[in-house]
Design a protein around this motif. Sequence first.
Motif, PDB file in Angstrom:
ATOM      1  N   THR A   2       0.840  -1.204   0.000  1.00 46.22           N
ATOM      2  CA  THR A   2       0.000   0.000   0.000  1.00 46.22           C
ATOM      3  C   THR A   2       0.872   1.251   0.000  1.00 46.22           C
ATOM      4  O   THR A   2       1.880   1.314   0.697  1.00 46.22           O
ATOM      5  N   ARG A   3       0.464   2.201  -0.816  1.00 44.20           N
ATOM      6  CA  ARG A   3       1.181   3.480  -0.863  1.00 44.20           C
ATOM      7  C   ARG A   3       0.223   4.567  -0.377  1.00 44.20           C
ATOM      8  O   ARG A   3      -0.842   4.767  -0.971  1.00 44.20           O
ATOM      9  N   VAL A   4       0.613   5.244   0.686  1.00 45.73           N
ATOM     10  CA  VAL A   4      -0.204   6.319   1.247  1.00 45.73           C
ATOM     11  C   VAL A   4       0.465   7.657   0.939  1.00 45.73           C
ATOM     12  O   VAL A   4       1.647   7.858   1.258  1.00 45.73           O
ATOM     13  N   VAL A   5      -0.292   8.542   0.320  1.00 44.03           N
ATOM     14  CA  VAL A   5       0.193   9.898   0.042  1.00 44.03           C
ATOM     15  C   VAL A   5      -0.711  10.864   0.802  1.00 44.03           C
ATOM     16  O   VAL A   5      -1.924  10.906   0.572  1.00 44.03           O
ATOM     17  N   LEU A   6      -0.119  11.604   1.727  1.00 45.77           N
ATOM     18  CA  LEU A   6      -0.849  12.549   2.576  1.00 45.77           C
ATOM     19  C   LEU A   6      -0.345  13.956   2.259  1.00 45.77           C
ATOM     20  O   LEU A   6       0.826  14.257   2.466  1.00 45.77           O
ATOM     21  N   LEU A   7      -1.231  14.782   1.726  1.00 44.92           N
ATOM     22  CA  LEU A   7      -0.830  16.144   1.347  1.00 44.92           C
ATOM     23  C   LEU A   7      -1.492  17.152   2.290  1.00 44.92           C
ATOM     24  O   LEU A   7      -2.717  17.121   2.476  1.00 44.92           O
ATOM     25  N   GLY A   8      -0.702  18.051   2.841  1.00 40.59           N
ATOM     26  CA  GLY A   8      -1.207  19.126   3.697  1.00 40.59           C
ATOM     27  C   GLY A   8      -1.025  20.458   2.993  1.00 40.59           C
ATOM     28  O   GLY A   8       0.105  20.863   2.727  1.00 40.59           O
ATOM     29  N   PHE A 160       4.479  12.147   2.971  1.00 36.43           N
ATOM     30  CA  PHE A 160       3.775  13.342   3.428  1.00 36.43           C
ATOM     31  C   PHE A 160       4.346  14.553   2.696  1.00 36.43           C
ATOM     32  O   PHE A 160       5.566  14.740   2.650  1.00 36.43           O
ATOM     33  N   GLY A 161       3.463  15.341   2.120  1.00 35.18           N
ATOM     34  CA  GLY A 161       3.890  16.564   1.435  1.00 35.18           C
ATOM     35  C   GLY A 161       3.165  17.767   1.993  1.00 35.18           C
ATOM     36  O   GLY A 161       2.007  17.664   2.424  1.00 35.18           O
ATOM     37  N   HIS A 162       3.838  18.893   2.022  1.00 32.97           N
ATOM     38  CA  HIS A 162       3.252  20.122   2.571  1.00 32.97           C
ATOM     39  C   HIS A 162       3.585  21.294   1.649  1.00 32.97           C
ATOM     40  O   HIS A 162       4.748  21.495   1.288  1.00 32.97           O
ATOM     41  N   LEU A 163       2.545  22.044   1.268  1.00 33.25           N
ATOM     42  CA  LEU A 163       2.722  23.239   0.433  1.00 33.25           C
ATOM     43  C   LEU A 163       2.212  24.442   1.208  1.00 33.25           C
ATOM     44  O   LEU A 163       1.139  24.389   1.815  1.00 33.25           O
ATOM     45  N   ASN A 164       2.957  25.537   1.190  1.00 34.34           N
ATOM     46  CA  ASN A 164       2.684  26.652   2.094  1.00 34.34           C
ATOM     47  C   ASN A 164       2.117  27.921   1.451  1.00 34.34           C
ATOM     48  O   ASN A 164       1.618  28.781   2.149  1.00 34.34           O
ATOM     49  N   GLU A 165       2.208  28.045   0.131  1.00 37.69           N
ATOM     50  CA  GLU A 165       1.954  29.366  -0.465  1.00 37.69           C
ATOM     51  C   GLU A 165       0.552  29.921  -0.215  1.00 37.69           C
ATOM     52  O   GLU A 165       0.371  31.130  -0.082  1.00 37.69           O
ATOM     53  N   VAL A 207      -4.785   8.457  -1.488  1.00 40.13           N
ATOM     54  CA  VAL A 207      -4.359   9.855  -1.406  1.00 40.13           C
ATOM     55  C   VAL A 207      -5.311  10.588  -0.462  1.00 40.13           C
ATOM     56  O   VAL A 207      -6.531  10.532  -0.657  1.00 40.13           O
ATOM     57  N   VAL A 208      -4.771  11.245   0.535  1.00 37.73           N
ATOM     58  CA  VAL A 208      -5.567  12.087   1.435  1.00 37.73           C
ATOM     59  C   VAL A 208      -5.039  13.516   1.312  1.00 37.73           C
ATOM     60  O   VAL A 208      -3.826  13.742   1.408  1.00 37.73           O
ATOM     61  N   ILE A 209      -5.947  14.450   1.060  1.00 35.02           N
ATOM     62  CA  ILE A 209      -5.556  15.866   0.964  1.00 35.02           C
ATOM     63  C   ILE A 209      -6.320  16.638   2.036  1.00 35.02           C
ATOM     64  O   ILE A 209      -7.548  16.576   2.108  1.00 35.02           O
ATOM     65  N   VAL A 210      -5.557  17.338   2.867  1.00 37.75           N
ATOM     66  CA  VAL A 210      -6.153  18.139   3.942  1.00 37.75           C
ATOM     67  C   VAL A 210      -5.534  19.534   3.937  1.00 37.75           C
ATOM     68  O   VAL A 210      -4.514  19.780   3.289  1.00 37.75           O
ATOM     69  N   SER A 211      -6.171  20.434   4.685  1.00 37.38           N
ATOM     70  CA  SER A 211      -5.485  21.672   5.067  1.00 37.38           C
ATOM     71  C   SER A 211      -5.471  21.715   6.587  1.00 37.38           C
ATOM     72  O   SER A 211      -6.192  20.968   7.246  1.00 37.38           O
ATOM     73  N   ASP A 212      -4.623  22.579   7.135  1.00 32.42           N
ATOM     74  CA  ASP A 212      -4.522  22.667   8.594  1.00 32.42           C
ATOM     75  C   ASP A 212      -5.570  23.596   9.196  1.00 32.42           C
ATOM     76  O   ASP A 212      -5.916  23.467  10.371  1.00 32.42           O
TER      77      ASP A 212
END
Length: 358
Positions: A2-8, A160-165, A207-212
């Motif tokens: 299983t490959r889990v990709v979590l984007l914040g 886990f990936g995080h984008l800030n712009e 793939v899970v995509i969230v914001s904080d």
Amino acid sequence: MTRVVLLGLDGFPHRAIRADLTPRMWDLAQRGGRAPAGGTTDLPSSTDPGFCSLLTGCKPATHGVRTTSWRYARLPGWVGVETPRVPAIFDACRAAAVRTAAMVADDRALLCTGSADRRWPPGGVIPHGIPLDAHGYPMNAAVHPHMMNAITDDSLGLVFGHLNEADTIGHDQGPESEAAQACYRETDRLVGELLDALVGRWADTIVVIVSDHDMQSRTALAPIDPMTSEADGRWDAYVPDGGAALVHLLPGVDPQRAADALLRIDGVETCEIANDSLAIVGAKPGRIFAAPRYSAGGFHGAPVTARTVALVGGGHPAVKPIADAIQRTRPHLADWAPTLAPLLGIDLGRVDGLNLAS
Ligand SMILES: [Zn+2]
């Protein structure tokens, strides 16, 4: 495997996930699922408490990171701690020999990525020459190639990936500004490239995509100063975090009576007693707590910005039950780690969040 990709996506509004503005994320959610009213986080709805909840599966009362204001000052002990006092999902993966990567724009915020096997920026230090946004964080386009490298590395179970712009532009120019809308669109394009790169092992991928947190526009309404006459004998200090504040209750004070007094202050909407010496107050929409400085365009922290992006997609069989669950019940940021843990075959131990799929 299983490959889990979590984007914040930092500061990315739930309302910006739309077919016309963010078509790739909208399409992912149409084929997978989304929380119709978004997910939730605790107050203050700000970066550090939110990401610590996401990456530990615990809530601030347990992980101890109650505010992002540590970035701007050394704070007293009643405010909580600066780094989480519980392990992160990366630690649990390491214990189970599941390899992980954390590719993030804001390492200072994501206090939990130290145990990831692959990290960018390396060692949490931004390499010289990386293009930075107006708040000093690596631009989305600078983080993106490292995310691409990680998601195409078949040895990794969790990326886990995080984008800030979106956060920086939302603070400076406002979340509804043209610049912010352009940022949401461009972020979606970058996410689309990541999704395209995942196609080869789509059946193994979740793939899970969230914001904080969400973001609201600044208004001309007066800031809230909790140090009114109501404070006398009840509280002696507060730490502002945008639309929320941590209030230090004096020894011997009845917390419920202090909460009643805090709720009498103009602009205060909510009050939660965290412990005998700490109350957490949330502001009404448009109101901000008095602070040494303010961002010009937008802010977060309040109940109205405790709404997160919450999307799930991918070809893995677990996507459907998670999609069904978040359709019914708004997921808390702390629910994602315990939801993903069984898919990775890891044990988080005792956490506050719930497995959404169970
Ligand atoms: Zn944030």
